[in-house]
Design an enzyme around this catalytic site. Structure first.
Site, PDB file in Angstrom:
ATOM      1  N   GLU A 276      43.687  38.994  63.459  1.00 45.16           N
ATOM      2  CA  GLU A 276      42.661  39.088  64.421  1.00 45.16           C
ATOM      3  C   GLU A 276      42.572  39.172  65.413  1.00 45.16           C
ATOM      4  O   GLU A 276      41.717  39.271  66.518  1.00 45.16           O
ATOM      5  CB  GLU A 276      41.381  38.106  63.608  1.00 45.16           C
ATOM      6  CG  GLU A 276      42.627  37.013  63.808  1.00 45.16           C
ATOM      7  CD  GLU A 276      41.251  35.581  63.533  1.00 45.16           C
ATOM      8  OE1 GLU A 276      39.772  35.481  63.673  1.00 45.16           O
ATOM      9  OE2 GLU A 276      42.217  34.254  62.793  1.00 45.16           O
TER      10      GLU A 276
ATOM     11  N   GLY B 185      39.718  25.362  59.436  1.00 39.13           N
ATOM     12  CA  GLY B 185      38.734  25.586  58.487  1.00 39.13           C
ATOM     13  C   GLY B 185      39.131  25.468  57.107  1.00 39.13           C
ATOM     14  O   GLY B 185      40.017  24.559  56.646  1.00 39.13           O
TER      15      GLY B 185
ATOM     16  N   ARG C  59      39.792  32.921  52.328  1.00 38.42           N
ATOM     17  CA  ARG C  59      40.505  31.547  52.901  1.00 38.42           C
ATOM     18  C   ARG C  59      40.195  30.846  52.013  1.00 38.42           C
ATOM     19  O   ARG C  59      40.148  29.867  51.626  1.00 38.42           O
ATOM     20  CB  ARG C  59      40.052  31.145  54.242  1.00 38.42           C
ATOM     21  CG  ARG C  59      38.032  31.199  54.416  1.00 38.42           C
ATOM     22  CD  ARG C  59      38.391  30.892  56.213  1.00 38.42           C
ATOM     23  NE  ARG C  59      37.117  30.118  56.363  1.00 38.42           N
ATOM     24  CZ  ARG C  59      36.333  29.211  57.484  1.00 38.42           C
ATOM     25  NH1 ARG C  59      37.343  29.397  58.971  1.00 38.42           N
ATOM     26  NH2 ARG C  59      35.605  28.876  57.484  1.00 38.42           N
TER      27      ARG C  59
ATOM     28  N   THR D  13      47.347  25.164  57.708  1.00 37.92           N
ATOM     29  CA  THR D  13      47.251  27.030  58.410  1.00 37.92           C
ATOM     30  C   THR D  13      47.559  27.471  57.936  1.00 37.92           C
ATOM     31  O   THR D  13      48.448  28.007  57.294  1.00 37.92           O
ATOM     32  CB  THR D  13      47.959  26.966  59.519  1.00 37.92           C
ATOM     33  OG1 THR D  13      47.940  28.131  60.566  1.00 37.92           O
ATOM     34  CG2 THR D  13      49.232  26.349  59.401  1.00 37.92           C
ATOM     35  N   ILE D  14      46.111  28.512  57.721  1.00 36.42           N
ATOM     36  CA  ILE D  14      46.451  29.628  56.467  1.00 36.42           C
ATOM     37  C   ILE D  14      47.389  31.008  57.132  1.00 36.42           C
ATOM     38  O   ILE D  14      47.697  31.600  56.540  1.00 36.42           O
ATOM     39  CB  ILE D  14      44.991  30.284  55.885  1.00 36.42           C
ATOM     40  CG1 ILE D  14      45.173  31.311  54.934  1.00 36.42           C
ATOM     41  CG2 ILE D  14      44.349  30.937  56.950  1.00 36.42           C
ATOM     42  CD1 ILE D  14      43.780  31.666  54.440  1.00 36.42           C
ATOM     43  N   ASP D  15      47.462  30.716  58.917  1.00 40.37           N
ATOM     44  CA  ASP D  15      48.502  31.714  59.340  1.00 40.37           C
ATOM     45  C   ASP D  15      49.996  31.311  59.345  1.00 40.37           C
ATOM     46  O   ASP D  15      50.713  32.496  59.605  1.00 40.37           O
ATOM     47  CB  ASP D  15      47.882  31.687  60.683  1.00 40.37           C
ATOM     48  CG  ASP D  15      46.428  31.881  61.147  1.00 40.37           C
ATOM     49  OD1 ASP D  15      46.189  32.527  60.387  1.00 40.37           O
ATOM     50  OD2 ASP D  15      45.950  31.629  62.038  1.00 40.37           O
TER      51      ASP D  15
ATOM     52  N   MET E 168      43.242  37.708  59.288  1.00 40.11           N
ATOM     53  CA  MET E 168      43.262  36.370  59.670  1.00 40.11           C
ATOM     54  C   MET E 168      44.437  36.395  60.264  1.00 40.11           C
ATOM     55  O   MET E 168      45.799  36.901  60.389  1.00 40.11           O
ATOM     56  CB  MET E 168      43.318  35.017  59.129  1.00 40.11           C
ATOM     57  CG  MET E 168      42.343  35.074  58.903  1.00 40.11           C
ATOM     58  SD  MET E 168      42.103  33.291  57.438  1.00 40.11           S
ATOM     59  CE  MET E 168      41.661  34.597  55.814  1.00 40.11           C
ATOM     60  N   GLY E 169      44.739  35.792  62.001  1.00 41.19           N
ATOM     61  CA  GLY E 169      45.775  35.453  62.762  1.00 41.19           C
ATOM     62  C   GLY E 169      45.615  35.820  64.313  1.00 41.19           C
ATOM     63  O   GLY E 169      45.759  36.871  64.479  1.00 41.19           O
TER      64      GLY E 169
ATOM     65  N   TYR F 236      36.187  35.113  55.102  1.00 47.37           N
ATOM     66  CA  TYR F 236      35.911  34.088  54.650  1.00 47.37           C
ATOM     67  C   TYR F 236      35.895  33.554  53.198  1.00 47.37           C
ATOM     68  O   TYR F 236      36.406  32.994  52.029  1.00 47.37           O
ATOM     69  CB  TYR F 236      34.121  33.973  54.876  1.00 47.37           C
ATOM     70  CG  TYR F 236      33.692  33.347  56.157  1.00 47.37           C
ATOM     71  CD1 TYR F 236      34.528  32.326  57.373  1.00 47.37           C
ATOM     72  CD2 TYR F 236      33.846  34.509  57.049  1.00 47.37           C
ATOM     73  CE1 TYR F 236      34.024  32.353  57.597  1.00 47.37           C
ATOM     74  CE2 TYR F 236      33.708  34.227  58.298  1.00 47.37           C
ATOM     75  CZ  TYR F 236      33.778  33.005  58.917  1.00 47.37           C
ATOM     76  OH  TYR F 236      33.868  32.837  60.445  1.00 47.37           O
TER      77      TYR F 236
END
Length: 374
Positions: A245, A85, A300, A144-146, A189-190, A297
């Site tokens: 999430e 993503g 990110r 990875t944004i997480d 997110m996560g 969304y």
């Protein structure tokens, strides 16, 4: 991630780089992987390999430009591919990779469209390396944004995600506090790691309940989330919940469906919480005005903030330096504030997760004031 074609044998032992380039890194430079010497496994956040918490020094390669380079720049063809993503800062990383490649003197730089599909689809691919069986240097920049990559301080896009999450949390706070017995829910997110939810909750100071995948919780019962929510509405008149999430998936129906990357499609814990809260208070003959916000969304796809912009720039530069140093199968990252090269298999062996015994999680609990929901 990008790939280099292998050099000719003539230059395999090192091709002299531009003599005007300064600030070289010695190949023997190392960065200490762990900086805290824990004396007991009961110490908050302790990482021990035995009951005595024996101190083991672990070192990794320092990232940066080398005096001798492995590739002859004019013979290099570099391919850049992004997968998964979107993430704040992704374009910044690509831009800096291209700029640094050009500084080295690379003329052939291509982008692989639509992830790994671009390597196999003849209509998309410009560089079918595997079909030609060429040796390549593969260097990664974790996207990875997480923030769930092992051994790294943080991944790019994480700071921006936490900052942008403040907007959603503040909106939920205003909605909740402007309504009679208002409840605001923000899903962040996560999938398996709750770093964004934890840091966003701690940063905002407006969260009453933070729920993450690493810490089990009950919704019902005398110590459940709903009982505590009832207490908050009775004492404060409103409440705000931040949920990752991947939290509470045991409460949701499993379909075993997967996305294009092979990840299990998660149920919507935010919607489930909203429904359960409304039902809980309705069954009690009471009321709760529940507002649910999912800013996934928006978070990110936004532009990277200043902190992430700098991080992306340095990561992109060091990725190119690593490839020209002759490394392959590595990723660049930041460890104990220094930029390092790490083997890809090591950092993807399993996801980095929030340690419920860590100081940061306890700081979050202190900020929210929530009890254990077990």
């Amino acid at each position: 991630m990008f790939c280099f074609r292998s050099p000719t044998e003539e230059f395999a032992d090192g091709y002299p780089s531009d003599e005007t380039w300064h600030g070289y890194i010695n190949n023997n430079d190392r960065v200490l992987l762990k900086t805290i010497r824990y004396t007991s496994p009961t110490s908050a956040g302790a990482e021990c390999i035995d009951p005595d918490c024996t101190w083991v020094e672990q070192w990794v390669h320092r990232a940066g430009p080398r005096e001798k380079i492995y590739f002859k720049p004019e013979e290099v063809k570099a391919a850049i591919v992004t997968c998964g993503g979107l993430c704040p800062g992704l374009n910044d990383v690509i831009r800096q990779i291209v700029i640094t490649l050009e500084i080295y003197g690379v003329k052939k730089i291509v982008g692989i469209p639509f992830g790994y599909r671009g390597f196999s689809d003849e209509d998309l691919s410009e560089m079918p390396c595997r079909k030609r069986r060429l040796k390549v240097a593969v260097v990664g920049v974790p996207k990875t944004i997480d923030n769930d990559i092992l051994l790294m301080d943080k991944t790019f896009g994480f700071d921006t995600a936490v900052e942008e999450a403040q907007r959603a949390i503040n909106s939920a706070y205003i909605e909740a506090h402007s309504a009679y017995r208002g409840v605001g829910i923000v899903k962040l997110m996560g999938r398996s790691s709750g770093f964004i939810a934890m840091h966003a909750s701690l940063a905002s100071g407006q969260i009453d309940i933070c729920l993450i995948p690493e810490v089990p919780f009950n919704l019902h019962g005398p110590h459940g989330v709903l009982r505590h929510l009832k207490y908050l509405l009775e004492t404060k008149g409103s409440a705000v919940i931040c949920v990752a999430e991947g939290a509470g998936q045991d409460f949701l129906h499993k379909t075993n469906a997967t996305d294009a990357s092979g990840n299990i499609v998660l149920g919507d814990i935010g919607v489930h919480l909203q429904q359960q809260i409304k039902k809980y208070f309705k069954d009690m003959g009471s009321t709760a005005d529940v507002k649910y916000i999912d800013p996934t969304y928006m978070i990110r796809a936004c532009r990277a903030n200043a902190s992430d912009g700098i991080l992306c720039t340095v990561l992109g530069q060091n990725a190119v330096h690593g490839a020209f140093a002759g490394y392959s199968g590595i990723t660049v990252g930041i460890c104990n504030t220094h930029y390092v090269y790490l083997p890809i298999p090591e950092v993807i062996s399993y996801p980095r997760v929030v340690d419920p015994n860590s100081r940061m999680w306890h700081r979050c609990l202190t900020s929210t004031g929530q009890p254990d929901f077990i």
